[in-house]
Motif scaffolding. Structure first.
Motif, mmCIF file in Angstrom:
data_model
loop_
_atom_site.group_PDB
_atom_site.id
_atom_site.type_symbol
_atom_site.label_atom_id
_atom_site.label_comp_id
_atom_site.label_asym_id
_atom_site.label_seq_id
_atom_site.Cartn_x
_atom_site.Cartn_y
_atom_site.Cartn_z
ATOM 1 N N PRO A 47 7.955 12.729 -4.150
ATOM 2 C CA PRO A 47 7.103 11.950 -3.258
ATOM 3 C C PRO A 47 7.757 11.485 -1.959
ATOM 4 O O PRO A 47 7.058 11.115 -1.018
ATOM 5 C CB PRO A 47 6.733 10.736 -4.115
ATOM 6 C CG PRO A 47 7.924 10.538 -4.996
ATOM 7 C CD PRO A 47 8.454 11.934 -5.263
ATOM 8 N N ASP A 48 9.075 11.498 -1.883
ATOM 9 C CA ASP A 48 9.714 10.798 -0.776
ATOM 10 C C ASP A 48 10.769 11.650 -0.089
ATOM 11 O O ASP A 48 11.459 12.451 -0.742
ATOM 12 C CB ASP A 48 10.357 9.512 -1.306
ATOM 13 C CG ASP A 48 10.626 8.502 -0.213
ATOM 14 O OD1 ASP A 48 9.753 7.655 0.026
ATOM 15 O OD2 ASP A 48 11.706 8.579 0.413
ATOM 16 N N ASN B 88 2.733 17.327 17.552
ATOM 17 C CA ASN B 88 2.970 16.117 16.771
ATOM 18 C C ASN B 88 3.603 16.603 15.473
ATOM 19 O O ASN B 88 3.079 17.511 14.829
ATOM 20 C CB ASN B 88 1.681 15.367 16.437
ATOM 21 C CG ASN B 88 1.050 14.714 17.656
ATOM 22 O OD1 ASN B 88 -0.041 15.057 18.043
ATOM 23 N ND2 ASN B 88 1.769 13.788 18.258
ATOM 24 N N ILE B 89 4.737 16.004 15.123
ATOM 25 C CA ILE B 89 5.440 16.366 13.893
ATOM 26 C C ILE B 89 5.730 15.074 13.154
ATOM 27 O O ILE B 89 6.266 14.131 13.733
ATOM 28 C CB ILE B 89 6.759 17.111 14.195
ATOM 29 C CG1 ILE B 89 6.456 18.417 14.936
ATOM 30 C CG2 ILE B 89 7.547 17.369 12.918
ATOM 31 C CD1 ILE B 89 7.677 19.144 15.455
ATOM 32 N N GLY B 90 5.344 15.035 11.870
ATOM 33 C CA GLY B 90 5.616 13.810 11.153
ATOM 34 C C GLY B 90 5.300 13.859 9.676
ATOM 35 O O GLY B 90 4.675 14.788 9.172
ATOM 36 N N ILE B 91 5.766 12.815 9.004
ATOM 37 C CA ILE B 91 5.590 12.647 7.567
ATOM 38 C C ILE B 91 4.954 11.287 7.334
ATOM 39 O O ILE B 91 5.420 10.283 7.873
ATOM 40 C CB ILE B 91 6.954 12.706 6.843
ATOM 41 C CG1 ILE B 91 7.649 14.035 7.106
ATOM 42 C CG2 ILE B 91 6.779 12.447 5.352
ATOM 43 C CD1 ILE B 91 9.102 14.069 6.634
ATOM 44 N N ASN B 92 3.917 11.253 6.521
ATOM 45 C CA ASN B 92 3.295 10.002 6.117
ATOM 46 C C ASN B 92 3.777 9.701 4.697
ATOM 47 O O ASN B 92 3.402 10.393 3.756
ATOM 48 C CB ASN B 92 1.765 10.118 6.129
ATOM 49 C CG ASN B 92 1.240 10.498 7.503
ATOM 50 O OD1 ASN B 92 1.761 10.062 8.513
ATOM 51 N ND2 ASN B 92 0.222 11.322 7.531
ATOM 52 N N LEU B 93 4.621 8.697 4.550
ATOM 53 C CA LEU B 93 5.158 8.348 3.236
ATOM 54 C C LEU B 93 4.335 7.216 2.638
ATOM 55 O O LEU B 93 4.368 6.091 3.126
ATOM 56 C CB LEU B 93 6.626 7.933 3.340
ATOM 57 C CG LEU B 93 7.621 9.020 3.715
ATOM 58 C CD1 LEU B 93 9.036 8.455 3.812
ATOM 59 C CD2 LEU B 93 7.582 10.170 2.730
ATOM 60 N N GLY B 94 3.598 7.538 1.589
ATOM 61 C CA GLY B 94 2.781 6.547 0.903
ATOM 62 C C GLY B 94 1.365 6.491 1.423
ATOM 63 O O GLY B 94 1.104 6.794 2.591
ATOM 64 N N VAL C 260 -0.573 3.966 2.197
ATOM 65 C CA VAL C 260 -0.832 3.033 3.302
ATOM 66 C C VAL C 260 -0.352 3.590 4.638
ATOM 67 O O VAL C 260 -0.777 3.130 5.693
ATOM 68 C CB VAL C 260 -0.217 1.630 3.052
ATOM 69 C CG1 VAL C 260 -0.815 0.990 1.819
ATOM 70 C CG2 VAL C 260 1.293 1.681 2.971
ATOM 71 N N ALA C 261 0.516 4.592 4.592
ATOM 72 C CA ALA C 261 0.991 5.236 5.819
ATOM 73 C C ALA C 261 0.123 6.426 6.198
ATOM 74 O O ALA C 261 0.401 7.114 7.171
ATOM 75 C CB ALA C 261 2.441 5.680 5.645
ATOM 76 N N GLY C 262 -0.922 6.684 5.395
ATOM 77 C CA GLY C 262 -1.831 7.770 5.719
ATOM 78 C C GLY C 262 -1.645 9.033 4.914
ATOM 79 O O GLY C 262 -2.297 10.038 5.188
ATOM 80 N N ALA C 263 -0.771 9.025 3.926
ATOM 81 C CA ALA C 263 -0.553 10.221 3.116
ATOM 82 C C ALA C 263 -1.753 10.459 2.211
ATOM 83 O O ALA C 263 -2.054 9.640 1.350
ATOM 84 C CB ALA C 263 0.716 10.081 2.282
ATOM 85 N N GLY C 264 -2.430 11.578 2.429
ATOM 86 C CA GLY C 264 -3.565 11.936 1.583
ATOM 87 C C GLY C 264 -3.119 12.406 0.215
ATOM 88 O O GLY C 264 -3.799 12.199 -0.785
ATOM 89 N N ILE C 265 -1.953 13.028 0.159
ATOM 90 C CA ILE C 265 -1.355 13.464 -1.104
ATOM 91 C C ILE C 265 0.054 12.871 -1.120
ATOM 92 O O ILE C 265 1.033 13.516 -0.758
ATOM 93 C CB ILE C 265 -1.344 15.003 -1.225
ATOM 94 C CG1 ILE C 265 -2.767 15.523 -1.127
ATOM 95 C CG2 ILE C 265 -0.690 15.437 -2.534
ATOM 96 C CD1 ILE C 265 -2.879 17.013 -1.010
ATOM 97 N N ALA C 266 0.119 11.613 -1.506
ATOM 98 C CA ALA C 266 1.379 10.860 -1.431
ATOM 99 C C ALA C 266 2.391 11.278 -2.485
ATOM 100 O O ALA C 266 3.590 11.052 -2.307
ATOM 101 C CB ALA C 266 1.089 9.365 -1.554
ATOM 102 N N ALA C 267 1.944 11.887 -3.563
ATOM 103 C CA ALA C 267 2.852 12.225 -4.664
ATOM 104 C C ALA C 267 3.721 13.445 -4.372
ATOM 105 O O ALA C 267 4.683 13.694 -5.086
ATOM 106 C CB ALA C 267 2.057 12.460 -5.950
#
Length: 166
Positions: free
Chosen positions: A71-72, A105-111, A113-120
């Motif tokens: 996940p991280d 735009n390059i990025g990672i949404n962790l969790g 609440v940060a916008g991760a649709g598939i946080a796992a």
């Protein structure tokens, strides 16, 4: 504009059912066992792969995903982190050749609440951008206009990936 591909995302129908920590229902874990053209996989590495986003912000929106269900970002081993970044760099080169974007735009949404649709399952977004690609459609209509079918985009990027040096 008619964008029926967005409706499952808006309704939440595309979210994995069951425990998000279960790799058997994780869309990124499931995708690696499907043919590339069905799963929209553009390229496979040893430890990571590149796949088109099913619900893209722009045409050519790629994701770099480790095969390992983690996940991280801090869970990546050194060898995974190296290939993760190498694939991100390669994705930028490939998109420049294939689509000539003006930026990224390059990025990672962790969790969640940060916008991760598939946080796992960790994944990095590479979104090509063009001047004027944010107009009234996303602001007023909450709709993005994609000029190309996902399968056609996958074919173009997979071909360009194979032809572009690392």
């Amino acid at each position: 504009m008619w964008t029926p591909h967005r409706l499952p995302y808006i309704r939440g129908e595309a979210k994995p059912a069951g425990d998000p920590n279960d790799p058997s229902v994780c869309p990124f874990c499931v995708a690696v066992n499907q043919p590339d053209d069905e799963a929209l996989v553009v390229a496979r590495g040893t430890l990571v792969y590149a796949v088109l986003n099913l619900f893209p912000y722009n045409a050519g929106h790629l994701l770099v995903v480790p095969y390992r269900h983690i996940p991280d970002l801090t869970d990546l081993r050194a060898d995974e982190a190296a290939e993760f970044m190498a694939f991100t760099q390669r994705a930028v080169r490939v998109l420049r050749v294939a689509s000539n974007p003006h930026g990224f735009n390059i990025g990672i949404n962790l969790g969640p609440v940060a916008g991760a649709g598939i946080a796992a399952h960790l994944h990095q977004h590479i979104v090509p951008r063009w001047g004027g690609d944010t107009n009234f459609m996303p602001v007023i209509g909450r709709t993005r206009v994609l000029p190309q079918l996902l399968r056609d985009t996958r074919e173009l990027l997979a071909k360009t990936w194979a032809e572009t040096s690392a």
